[in-house]
Design a protein around this motif. Sequence first.
Motif: not given
Length: 170
Positions: A134-138, A143-148
């Motif tokens: 959970f911690q790693a995936n969160l 991190l992916s949200l900015y690009g998305i």
Amino acid sequence: MYETQLKSLDSLSGALNQKLTELRQVDTIILQKAISKYTNYRQFILQNVNDTVTKEEANQLQQFFVCGKNLLDFSDNRIAILARGTLINSQVNKLITDIKEHSIEENILIQCSLQEKENAQKLVIASYSQQQLFQANLQEFKLSLYGIENLIRSRNNGQMPTIIKDSIPL
């Protein structure tokens, strides 16, 4: 024999309850918010990103989809682990009661005790593993949200769709 098994099961119950408490304390608001973002962004992307994307955008999309799916899986797994923990706890407590009342034969006691210890140990390991994932995936999801979000804006005249806009950052 009864005292030894009683002490062992008491310790086991304490360790199991501690791990279940940790799993219950996972920030469900952040989890639900991340899942909501994932669901909304995913829907927009699937409907509006039909043409070629750059390698960087493709990597961000892949990271976003994998992490979002893993967060959904964690949410489901968390519920299943907590339910299983409740069951194991009730079984251990019943066995403790049987030991205190000496209402169980020693050979059956040893067999049941070993089985409950094994089940509890597997659950503790699964709980710990799920918390780490959970911690790693969160973190990866964040991190992916900015690009998305940039990709979404590029497909929507520089704006985030109304349903996606929210005032609380993740």
